[in-house]
Write a protein that holds these residues in place. Structure first.
Motif, PDB file in Angstrom:
ATOM      1  N   LEU A  61       4.060  30.770  -7.409  1.00 39.10           N
ATOM      2  CA  LEU A  61       5.282  31.575  -7.346  1.00 39.10           C
ATOM      3  C   LEU A  61       6.321  31.172  -8.387  1.00 39.10           C
ATOM      4  O   LEU A  61       7.450  31.644  -8.346  1.00 39.10           O
ATOM      5  N   ARG A  62       5.962  30.252  -9.271  1.00 43.15           N
ATOM      6  CA  ARG A  62       6.757  29.880 -10.445  1.00 43.15           C
ATOM      7  C   ARG A  62       8.114  29.281 -10.115  1.00 43.15           C
ATOM      8  O   ARG A  62       9.072  29.402 -10.887  1.00 43.15           O
ATOM      9  N   MET A  63       8.253  28.602  -8.969  1.00 42.89           N
ATOM     10  CA  MET A  63       9.523  27.975  -8.635  1.00 42.89           C
ATOM     11  C   MET A  63       9.883  26.867  -9.615  1.00 42.89           C
ATOM     12  O   MET A  63      11.066  26.617  -9.870  1.00 42.89           O
ATOM     13  N   ARG A  64       8.904  26.231 -10.197  1.00 44.10           N
ATOM     14  CA  ARG A  64       9.202  25.143 -11.138  1.00 44.10           C
ATOM     15  C   ARG A  64       9.823  25.665 -12.434  1.00 44.10           C
ATOM     16  O   ARG A  64      10.387  24.885 -13.203  1.00 44.10           O
ATOM     17  N   ASP A  65       9.711  26.968 -12.669  1.00 45.95           N
ATOM     18  CA  ASP A  65      10.339  27.547 -13.864  1.00 45.95           C
ATOM     19  C   ASP A  65      11.831  27.773 -13.661  1.00 45.95           C
ATOM     20  O   ASP A  65      12.589  27.840 -14.638  1.00 45.95           O
TER      21      ASP A  65
END
Length: 285
Positions: A61-65
């Motif tokens: 879900l690309r939360m680290r982006d």
């Protein structure tokens, strides 16, 4: 002269610290009897939780982006919720687990929920060490305010878990459904607190009145205090995240103070209910 069987609640626990230590040692021995890993389970469970959530949310879900050092952010929340979940759940079941002792002799019944919380703290501190190391690697250099935030967050969770543990532990003697409600509460609390996501995403979606309800949850404040303590410093303390939201609420200390008061009230109510019902524990067990 003191009437037998009538205690002073948590004050008796303070006076019987030696007995508390004996119960804690007993719980630890029973829990790890026949275990190969022993205390290493304090690392295994949170490590697996972290891995699953990081891959699902951080990678897929690309939360680290959108959240710098998302690994530290995520683990700080997991540490808080593990402490709360284990302390609350074990305190609720502690009276049932110690029924043979309660039926045979009189001793302050509060010793058992407090001992369960103590054991949870024993498991919490190894996880905290891992969090500290990860935060230092990410560039975290704490300020006095951030250290104080960690202490306040710990106190909020400890008082809330003990207060709810006393309340549900007393109810569990009469209605065994109570411990099942505890599991549901812990599961909902994990998703109803900013453990896996940032608080700004919640504020953007909720109406104003519901946002205040969300902030009134003491666990929300405790998680954000831990984020402020261990994650925020390692990110360079930015004013905004890449998604345009603030990393830490502006009213963090006001919310934290309110959460501390709410947790204290829960502890007092839990103690009052526990003392009201403890006289019937031996009869019901």
């Amino acid at each position: 002269m003191v009437t037998p069987g009538i205690g002073r609640g948590l004050l008796d626990v303070v006076e019987r610290r030696f007995l508390l230590r004996l119960i804690v040692r007993k719980e630890l021995r029973v829990r790890y009897r026949g275990s190969v890993l022993g205390m290493a389970w304090s690392y295994v469970k949170p490590a697996i939780q972290f891995g699953v959530y990081f891959v699902a949310l951080g990678v897929f879900l690309r939360m680290r982006d959108t959240v710098p050092d998302y690994a530290v952010y995520l683990f700080a929340g997991i540490v808080v919720m593990n402490f709360f979940g284990e302390g609350f759940g074990n305190a609720t079941r502690s009276i049932i687990w110690n029924a043979p002792l309660i039926n045979k002799i009189y001793l302050p019944r509060e010793l058992f929920p407090v001992a369960s919380l103590y054991v949870s703290a024993v498991h919490f501190f190894p996880q905290l060490v891992v969090l500290l190391v990860a935060a230092l690697i990410s560039g975290w250099r704490p300020t006095v305010a951030e250290v104080l935030a960690a202490v306040v967050g710990f106190l909020i969770v400890a008082m809330l878990a003990l207060g709810l543990g006393l309340l549900f532990g007393a109810a569990n003697v009469f209605f065994r459904d109570a411990e099942n409600f505890v599991d549901l509460i812990v599961m909902v609390a994990t998703w109803a607190s900013p453990v896996l996501y940032t608080w700004g995403l919640v504020q953007a979606e909720l109406p104003r009145w519901l946002w205040f309800v969300y902030q009134a949850n003491p666990l929300t404040a405790a998680v954000e205090l831990f984020h402020y303590a261990f994650w925020y410093g390692g990110t360079g303390r930015p004013a905004l995240l890449p998604n345009g939201t603030a990393p830490i609420p502006d009213n963090l200390w006001a919310v934290g103070g309110g959460a501390l008061v709410v947790s204290l009230v829960v502890l007092v109510v839990g103690q009052l209910v526990f003392r009201r019902l403890e006289g019937r524990f031996a009869q019901e067990l």
